[in-house]
Design an enzyme around this catalytic site. Structure first.
Site, short mmCIF file in Angstrom:
data_model
loop_
_atom_site.label_atom_id
_atom_site.label_comp_id
_atom_site.label_asym_id
_atom_site.label_seq_id
_atom_site.Cartn_x
_atom_site.Cartn_y
_atom_site.Cartn_z
N ASP A 61 -23.78 -14.06 -22.22
CA ASP A 61 -22.68 -13.17 -22.59
C ASP A 61 -22.04 -12.75 -21.27
O ASP A 61 -22.54 -11.86 -20.60
CB ASP A 61 -23.20 -11.96 -23.37
N GLU A 92 -20.23 -17.49 -24.91
CA GLU A 92 -19.18 -16.98 -25.79
C GLU A 92 -17.81 -17.45 -25.30
O GLU A 92 -17.54 -17.44 -24.10
CB GLU A 92 -19.23 -15.45 -25.82
N ASP A 149 -25.87 -6.21 -24.16
CA ASP A 149 -25.43 -7.48 -23.57
C ASP A 149 -26.50 -8.56 -23.71
O ASP A 149 -26.19 -9.73 -23.94
CB ASP A 149 -25.04 -7.28 -22.10
#
Length: 179
Positions: free
Chosen positions: A7, A66, A138
């Site tokens: 992430d 992502e 996160d």
């Protein structure tokens, strides 16, 4: 076989490592790379070094990240994109195949709805992986990305952005559609 989920962020980059050798993904590690520099170039160097160290320690076979999304602040979106690009280059330099998933697709795969909030994602990651405690947001997002990739590898979802395909309408040419 291990998957490293990332992430990306210019201040905090979350990571999650899953073992997907069996039908049920198994938690290996997760956490955050906390960026200490003020200068953008140094921030990106720290992202690269942190991910490179994770790859050296865990030896993942695949890398999932992502996809970029449009933030409210253009400057923040650019910094996020640079951190994301740095992570992808790091994975590519280590010979890892890179898979990308959109935020809605990740939320759909883990929480069952593309509109899930961070706390729902954290809860579902904790439940799916049978963790004793709730990972930092996160790190939970990175684990969710790795879980999404594990589902995609098993054919439970398709790679690419969530809802990225549109239906063909009468009169449209097949050339208008990308697989």
């Amino acid at each position: 076989m291990l998957i490293l989920g990332i992430d990306p962020g210019s201040r905090i980059t979350g990571y999650g490592v899953l073992d997907v050798a069996t039908a049920t993904p198994r938690y290996v590690a997760s956490g955050c790379i906390r960026i200490q520099a003020d200068d953008l170039a140094q921030k990106l160097a720290q992202v690269y070094a942190g991910i490179s160290e994770l790859i050296a320690v865990h030896r993942p076979a695949e890398f999932a990240i992502e996809q970029v999304f449009m933030a409210r602040n253009a400057d923040s979106a650019l910094k996020l994109g640079q951190a994301r690009g740095t992570a992808i280059v790091c994975a590519a330099n280590h010979g890892l195949p890179v898979s990308e998933y959109g935020p809605r697709q990740i939320k759909q795969a883990v929480a069952g709805t593309g509109n899930a909030d961070k706390s729902q994602v954290q809860h579902m990651v904790t439940a799916i992986l049978g963790l004793d405690g709730t990972p930092q947001a996160d790190a939970a997002d990175a684990l969710a990305i790795a879980l999404t990739h594990a589902h995609a590898r098993r054919g439970l979802i398709t790679a690419g952005s969530y809802g990225g395909h549109r239906r063909r309408r009468r009169g449209d040419s097949w050339r208008d559609y990308q697989p």
